[in-house]
Design a protein around this motif. Structure first.
Motif: not given
Length: 185
Positions: A103-109
């Motif tokens: 979730n955090n990686t997709v949000k950051r990207r």
């Protein structure tokens, strides 16, 4: 292996090394291991780069479809692993574990891509000889005031119109609040 078999292998397959000392062979062995380690590092870096690119591509698809950010980790990656395991007999499954879709990686990207698009839009507007801004104060479904700004500009001989930003306004949307929203952007 038994020493006579090793000696016979050395004399038949690698005759040029049969008269060399053990130190020369050990040096060759260290050289080979060092090259093998270097190749593994290069291959791992290449695979990690591909995994990062795949993660960015899936994040872009997630953003375009408007799906929840967790869909990659909860549905797409497991489905891809099952499909890959069925089609390629689990050879590619170990590489799929390198793709980060949390979730955090997709949000950051998605945020990084949005920031990139925003900066490109600002650069295009600044490079354009003429541009115009259009502001619209609207309300969303929850009855909150929103300020939306559109920019129309000339780029490469064509006229483009894009949404520049969308800000939430305070409960009483005065001219001053609208001006401050535009000015803060």
């Amino acid at each position: 292996m038994k020493p006579p078999k090793l000696r016979r292998h050395l004399e038949t397959k690698h005759n040029e090394y049969s008269s060399k000392s053990v130190e020369v062979l050990q040096t060759k062995k260290r050289e080979m291991r060092r090259k093998q380690t270097l190749l593994e590092k290069i291959a791992t870096g290449f695979i990690n780069e591909k995994a990062t690119f795949a993660s960015c591509e899936v994040s872009l698809l997630t953003a375009k479809t408007g799906s929840p950010r967790t869909i990659g980790e909860e549905l797409l990656l497991p489905a891809t692993k099952v499909t890959s395991g069925t089609m390629h007999r689990n050879k590619a499954a170990k590489y799929l574990n390198l793709i980060s879709l949390s979730n955090n990686t997709v949000k950051r990207r998605i945020e990084e891509m949005a920031e990139n698009v925003k900066s490109q839009l600002i650069i295009r507007g600044r490079q354009s000889q003429y541009y115009s801004l259009q502001l619209d104060e609207s309300t969303d479904v929850a009855n909150h005031a929103e300020l939306i700004a559109f920019i129309r500009y000339d780029f490469g001989g064509k006229i483009y119109e894009d949404r520049l930003f969308c800000y939430s306004l305070p409960t009483n949307a005065t001219y001053e609040a609208i001006f401050n929203g535009l000015d803060s952007f």
